[in-house]
Design an enzyme around this catalytic site. Structure first.
Site, PDB file in Angstrom:
ATOM      1  N   ASP A 178      -0.260   5.458   0.931  1.00 50.31           N
ATOM      2  CA  ASP A 178      -0.472   6.141   1.848  1.00 50.31           C
ATOM      3  C   ASP A 178      -0.773   5.321   3.770  1.00 50.31           C
ATOM      4  OD1 ASP A 178      -0.322   8.238  -0.144  1.00 50.31           O
ATOM      5  OD2 ASP A 178      -2.628   8.194  -0.906  1.00 50.31           O
ATOM      6  N   ASP A 223       0.914  -0.962  -0.215  1.00 47.42           N
ATOM      7  CA  ASP A 223       0.068   0.319   0.061  1.00 47.42           C
ATOM      8  C   ASP A 223       1.245   1.061   0.464  1.00 47.42           C
ATOM      9  OD1 ASP A 223      -2.465   1.606   0.171  1.00 47.42           O
ATOM     10  OD2 ASP A 223      -2.067   1.951   2.542  1.00 47.42           O
TER      11      ASP A 223
END
Length: 222
Positions: free
Chosen positions: A19, A17
């Site tokens: 952020d 991922d």
């Protein structure tokens, strides 16, 4: 989950991922949503609270049901693009060492954001960009659907069972678990439900992630 290196002819991959996992964008997201709320004369704190738990279109439906959702989305995208150009971004400690330590083609980014913004943020923080980015435009179903992570595995030529996902958010963890992957959580004081291992920071996880990505023995799940 326990095991040794992947069987001959199979490869391990690490899927990240972005952020909250590799880049600290909390302040940026808060600022964007507060500015967006101001345009519609809404309570910025309430809008941000809802936005943390929902996808944008769902956020609009809850906080501005009388507004055109496509207009709302266009305004949000405008603000997010401006933030990529002018905002201050910070990579989490360990992110650069980690990504530079993984072999090209053995890792990818799986994000609910858009590729051009990810590239902009990576350029601002000096992080290397992988060969593959699965973004919001690449899939019809976003996290917590397993589709984004399954697409990343397929494009890397890896079996889902040989993929390690590094996440910080519940929706991403659910997505990866539903895809049948090993999931490690980072950058949170407590473990997200379902993760196989939890690390308080990305830096703490770097040696084990590199070990997984280079084919070393998998650490036991905890």
């Amino acid at each position: 989950m326990t095991g040794d290196s992947a069987p001959a002819g199979r490869r391990r991959c690490v899927l990240f991922d972005v952020d909250g996992t590799l880049i600290d964008a909390v302040d940026n997201q808060r600022r964007v949503w507060r500015t967006w709320a101001g345009r519609y004369a809404l309570d910025p704190d309430e809008v941000h609270r809802v936005a943390l738990r929902t996808m944008p279109m769902e956020t609009f439906a809850r906080v501005a049901p009388d507004r055109d959702p496509l207009e709302c989305l266009a305004a949000l995208h405008e603000l997010e693009d401006e933030d990529v150009r002018s905002g201050v971004y910070t990579a989490f400690d360990g992110a650069s060492d980690l990504l530079h330590g993984l072999a090209p083609g053995s890792w990818a980014l799986v994000t609910s954001n858009y590729e051009h913004r990810v590239r902009g943020r990576f350029a601002r923080t000096g992080l290397p960009v992988p060969e593959l980015i699965v973004d919001a435009a690449a899939v019809a179903e976003g996290k917590p659907s397993p589709v984004p992570y399954l697409l990343a595995a397929r494009r890397l030529g890896a079996d889902p069972g040989d993929c390690l996902v590094v996440e910080d958010a519940p929706s991403g963890v659910r997505s990866a678990l539903r895809a049948g992957m090993t999931v490690w959580g980072v950058n949170a004081p407590s473990a997200v439900d379902g993760v196989h291992r939890h690390f308080g920071s990305l830096r703490e996880a770097v040696p084990d992630i590199l070990g997984f990505g280079t084919g070393g023995p998998r650490a036991s799940a905890t």
